[in-house]
Design an enzyme around this catalytic site. Structure first.
Site, PDB file in Angstrom:
ATOM      1  CE1 TYR A  21      24.658  66.192 -41.595  1.00 18.09           C
ATOM      2  CE2 TYR A  21      24.643  65.923 -39.206  1.00 18.09           C
ATOM      3  CZ  TYR A  21      25.330  66.120 -40.392  1.00 18.09           C
ATOM      4  OH  TYR A  21      26.692  66.241 -40.381  1.00 18.09           O
ATOM      5  CG  HIS A 171      24.602  56.567 -42.121  1.00 17.71           C
ATOM      6  ND1 HIS A 171      24.474  55.455 -42.920  1.00 17.71           N
ATOM      7  CD2 HIS A 171      24.746  57.617 -42.967  1.00 17.71           C
ATOM      8  CE1 HIS A 171      24.507  55.824 -44.194  1.00 17.71           C
ATOM      9  NE2 HIS A 171      24.671  57.121 -44.250  1.00 17.71           N
ATOM     10  NE  ARG A 201      21.012  62.610 -48.792  1.00 12.73           N
ATOM     11  CZ  ARG A 201      22.133  62.803 -48.090  1.00 12.73           C
ATOM     12  NH1 ARG A 201      23.218  62.077 -48.350  1.00 12.73           N
ATOM     13  NH2 ARG A 201      22.203  63.698 -47.148  1.00 12.73           N
ATOM     14  CG  ASN A 203      26.576  64.884 -47.609  1.00 14.03           C
ATOM     15  OD1 ASN A 203      25.834  65.413 -46.797  1.00 14.03           O
ATOM     16  ND2 ASN A 203      27.778  64.435 -47.285  1.00 14.03           N
ATOM     17  CD  GLU A 243      30.218  62.651 -50.877  1.00 13.79           C
ATOM     18  OE1 GLU A 243      31.355  62.306 -50.570  1.00 13.79           O
ATOM     19  OE2 GLU A 243      29.187  62.125 -50.375  1.00 13.79           O
ATOM     20  CE1 TYR A 294      30.590  62.398 -39.088  1.00 11.53           C
ATOM     21  CE2 TYR A 294      29.496  63.753 -40.749  1.00 11.53           C
ATOM     22  CZ  TYR A 294      30.025  62.529 -40.347  1.00 11.53           C
ATOM     23  OH  TYR A 294      29.992  61.470 -41.202  1.00 11.53           O
ATOM     24  CE  LYS A 295      27.726  69.171 -43.227  1.00 11.75           C
ATOM     25  NZ  LYS A 295      27.618  68.258 -44.371  1.00 11.75           N
TER      26      LYS A 295
HETATM   27  C1  HEM Z   1      22.640  53.583 -49.047  1.00 10.25           C
HETATM   28  C2  HEM Z   1      23.838  53.985 -49.241  1.00 10.25           C
HETATM   29  C3  HEM Z   1      24.593  54.917 -48.340  1.00 10.25           C
HETATM   30  C4  HEM Z   1      25.888  54.736 -47.967  1.00 10.25           C
HETATM   31  C5  HEM Z   1      26.798  53.596 -48.369  1.00 10.25           C
HETATM   32  C6  HEM Z   1      26.244  55.856 -47.128  1.00 10.25           C
HETATM   33  C7  HEM Z   1      27.488  56.037 -46.564  1.00 10.25           C
HETATM   34  C8  HEM Z   1      27.854  57.090 -45.758  1.00 10.25           C
HETATM   35  C9  HEM Z   1      29.145  57.255 -45.142  1.00 10.25           C
HETATM   36  C10 HEM Z   1      30.308  56.278 -45.283  1.00 10.25           C
HETATM   37  C11 HEM Z   1      29.128  58.394 -44.432  1.00 10.25           C
HETATM   38  C12 HEM Z   1      30.275  58.945 -43.580  1.00 10.25           C
HETATM   39  C13 HEM Z   1      30.200  58.318 -42.200  1.00 10.25           C
HETATM   40  C14 HEM Z   1      31.440  58.570 -41.340  1.00 10.25           C
HETATM   41  O1  HEM Z   1      31.605  59.680 -40.836  1.00 10.25           O
HETATM   42  O2  HEM Z   1      32.222  57.625 -41.176  1.00 10.25           O
HETATM   43  C15 HEM Z   1      27.814  58.986 -44.600  1.00 10.25           C
HETATM   44  C16 HEM Z   1      27.415  60.188 -44.066  1.00 10.25           C
HETATM   45  C17 HEM Z   1      26.140  60.689 -44.182  1.00 10.25           C
HETATM   46  N1  HEM Z   1      25.066  60.065 -44.793  1.00 10.25           N
HETATM   47 FE1  HEM Z   1      25.100  58.359 -45.845  1.00 10.25          FE
HETATM   48  N2  HEM Z   1      25.169  56.696 -47.006  1.00 10.25           N
HETATM   49  C18 HEM Z   1      24.134  56.153 -47.728  1.00 10.25           C
HETATM   50  C19 HEM Z   1      22.872  56.695 -47.889  1.00 10.25           C
HETATM   51  C20 HEM Z   1      22.441  57.828 -47.263  1.00 10.25           C
HETATM   52  C21 HEM Z   1      21.130  58.407 -47.426  1.00 10.25           C
HETATM   53  C22 HEM Z   1      20.044  57.840 -48.328  1.00 10.25           C
HETATM   54  C23 HEM Z   1      21.093  59.517 -46.642  1.00 10.25           C
HETATM   55  C24 HEM Z   1      19.981  60.503 -46.402  1.00 10.25           C
HETATM   56  C25 HEM Z   1      18.849  60.484 -46.973  1.00 10.25           C
HETATM   57  C26 HEM Z   1      22.376  59.646 -45.991  1.00 10.25           C
HETATM   58  C27 HEM Z   1      22.726  60.665 -45.145  1.00 10.25           C
HETATM   59  C28 HEM Z   1      23.987  60.895 -44.668  1.00 10.25           C
HETATM   60  C29 HEM Z   1      24.377  62.098 -43.943  1.00 10.25           C
HETATM   61  C30 HEM Z   1      23.462  63.284 -43.585  1.00 10.25           C
HETATM   62  C31 HEM Z   1      25.727  61.975 -43.640  1.00 10.25           C
HETATM   63  C32 HEM Z   1      26.601  63.009 -42.937  1.00 10.25           C
HETATM   64  C33 HEM Z   1      27.274  63.817 -44.036  1.00 10.25           C
HETATM   65  C34 HEM Z   1      27.958  65.095 -43.639  1.00 10.25           C
HETATM   66  O3  HEM Z   1      27.566  65.787 -42.691  1.00 10.25           O
HETATM   67  O4  HEM Z   1      28.880  65.496 -44.372  1.00 10.25           O
HETATM   68  N3  HEM Z   1      23.167  58.615 -46.390  1.00 10.25           N
HETATM   69  N4  HEM Z   1      27.052  58.171 -45.406  1.00 10.25           N
END
Ligand code: HEM
Length: 316
Positions: A21, A171, A201, A203, A243, A294-295
């Protein structure tokens, strides 16, 4: 080797042979909020049917987001008309606007800013014309809150549950995110976002099956497919889910628009490209167990690896 259009356009997410991450955001070029792929009509049809059958699962908004919603509508319509002029047009006469989506052959006349002139809330209206899910983060007292969103294709989360939550609370479930201070660093990065300089970015995750609507609410329907992966079916059944996410500061409301465009590619197609096959295999081998857990891929990761080994040996 001749690549299909699907492979050429696929937003392959990996750089290097390890995945951890990090803030992997980069300045967006071109700065368009929207991309249109060959799956447009299929995605739009699915979105609209999910919205009509499960509206509160797919759309939420608090009243104070209204101005930001109009800003999103204007930004997205302007981007559509300028980046895809053969498919969309936007004509203005004072506050009166005419938006035409030539792909679905729909024309809508409305007054910018006047709710009564649209059939749906502005965010709900414009979201029905794009493949992206659209989330509005409102900024207040140095924090960001998910106060409105149209989300039809979530990767295992719930809009209704996260509605109104702060960036860090959203998060919270990610292992190591808080402990390593990533939540604070990314929040500070987001608070510094400037209008006119959007970021993007990617994901990624794996999923058993090719369902776009993997909401937490429907986990009982699609989650059990993780147990049905075999070495033999992994190539067709398991998909890389990517994504493409974009971040825009909205200058008038000071909110942030977060767009999510979901792409799926079956593993057999992904591994047709030898360099992708090698790199993806390395990344999976090296993936720390807490990230795999987690994934949601721990149950079948080894089967995907065995599938790639067989393909490499020419057995499959
Ligand atoms: C600003 C708007 C953003 C929203 C609304 C958002 C929303 C979310 C949500 C709902 C999750 C899943 C959480 C869960 O397990 O319940 C998530 C995961 C994650 N987010 Fe965000 N996020 C945002 C921005 C970002 C940004 C800017 C980054 C990094 C630069 C980021 C990094 C991550 C990462 C690394 C995960 C885990 C994903 C995975 O392993 O599949 N997010 N985010």
């Amino acid at each position: 080797m001749k690549l299909t259009e699907e492979l050429k356009r696929f937003p392959y997410p990996f750089k290097g042979d390890t995945y951890r991450y990090s803030n992997n955001s980069t300045l967006l070029t071109p700065p368009s909020s929207i991309e249109i792929t060959e799956g447009y009509l299929k995605d739009i049809k699915l979105k609209r049917s999910l919205l009509s059958e499960h509206h509160s699962r797919c759309f939420q908004s608090l009243p104070h987001t209204n101005k930001a919603q109009w800003e999103v509508l204007e930004l997205v319509m302007t981007n559509l008309a300028s980046y895809f002029p053969e498919s969309f047009s936007l004509k203005k006469e004072g506050r009166k606007h005419v938006f035409i989506n030539h792909i679905v052959q729909e024309e809508c006349e409305f007054i910018m800013g006047a709710d009564s002139t649209l059939l749906n809330k502005p965010l709900d209206f414009i979201g029905r014309h794009v493949q992206e899910d659209l989330i509005i983060m409102m900024q207040k007292d140095g924090d960001l809150y998910l106060d409105a969103g149209q989300l039809c294709f979530p990767a295992n989360w719930s809009l209704a549950f996260n509605h109104g939550m702060s960036f860090k609370n959203i998060h919270f479930p990610i292992p190591g995110f808080k402990e390593e201070g990533m939540d604070e660093r990314i929040l500070q990065f987001l608070l510094r976002l400037e209008a006119g300089n959007p970021w993007g970015r990617k994901n990624w995750s794996l999923m058993a099956g090719n369902r776009m609507d993997t909401s937490l609410e429907t986990f009982d329907v699609w989650g059990k497919d993780r147990k049905n992966v075999t070495v033999e079916n992994a190539g067709e059944f398991v998909h890389l889910r990517v994504e493409v996410q974009k971040l825009f500061r909205l200058p008038r409301s000071n909110a942030i628009l977060f767009t999510i465009h979901t792409h799926l590619l079956p593993i057999d197609k992904l591994t047709e490209i030898p360099e992708w096959r090698r790199q993806f295999y390395q990344i999976l081998v090296d993936l720390p167990s807490h990230i795999a857990e987690y994934k949601g891929i721990s149950l079948y990761k080894d089967k995907v690896l065995a599938y790639i080994e067989k393909k490499e040996e020419g057995v499959l």
